[in-house]
Motif scaffolding. Structure first.
Motif: not given
Lengths: 112, 113
Positions: B1-24
């Protein structure tokens, strides 16, 4: 707002020593969890305590829940370098809709 | 049984951009929680979701932040127009029922330049 305080904030000891860290609140918990978090990783659940006065042991770790369910302690016997990490307590309060309130943690460093 | 998965592990954004974080969540878990953690601090609750419903978003900033947990697919934490103060580790946890033990993913470390 429920506040959950952990002490000490930082603790540095030598391998083989014993230690106790504390978690205190002014509110009553319906349950309380202890987690250990290593750098760059998510918290890993160690134990859940529910009953006032409850004591649970996990190898060299002993967890105690206060009689009034407002405080808890974690005692480590003969600490090892592998015990190094951030120890977090988290409480569930009856008024919360399922979320947990976390303390700021105790950062433990065990030197070989 | 796989654990909780998140991606990406690292995310770099510039000010004003959008960030999308995923969780399974873990298999069989229908309750998802998002937390934010600053260095040497504990986790701060953001939002609690159950499939297709937001149960508690009391920890979520009123602007720029949103979360969803659709019927199919992962939970998404979305941050619009990111600012430097959004830089943090974002953790997702899941549980099979309300008021049950939560299991955490490895987190997404967001850096805003």
């Amino acid at each position: 707002t429920q506040l959950l305080e952990q002490s000490p904030q930082f603790l540095s000891i030598q391998e083989g020593e014993n230690l106790t860290v504390y978690c205190n609140s002014s509110s009553v918990f319906s349950s309380l969890q202890w987690y250990r978090q290593e750098p760059g990783e998510g918290p890993v659940l160690l134990v859940t305590v529910v009953t006032g006065g409850e004591v649970k042991k996990l190898k060299r770790l002993t967890f105690q829940f206060g009689d009034a369910r407002k405080d808890s302690s974690l005692h480590i016997t003969a600490a090892q370098p592998g015990d190094t990490g951030l120890y977090l307590c988290a409480g569930d309060y009856n008024t919360n809709a399922g979320k947990s309130t976390f303390g700021d943690g105790t950062t433990l460093t065990v030197k070989p | 049984n796989a654990g909780v998965m998140q991606n990406p592990r690292h995310l770099v954004r510039r000010r004003g951009q959008e960030a999308r974080l995923r969780c399974s969540p873990m298999k069989g878990h229908s309750h998802v929680y998002w937390y934010r953690q600053l260095p040497e601090e504990g986790l701060k609750f953001m939002v609690y979701l159950q499939k297709e419903n937001i149960i508690d978003e009391s920890g979520m900033p009123k602007e720029r932040f949103s979360a969803e947990f659709p019927k199919e697919g992962p939970s998404i934490l979305r941050i619009q127009q990111v600012v430097r103060g959004d830089s943090a580790a974002y953790f997702c946890a899941s549980s099979p029922r309300r008021n049950n033990e939560q299991f955490f993913g490895p987190g997404t470390r967001l850096t805003v330049l």
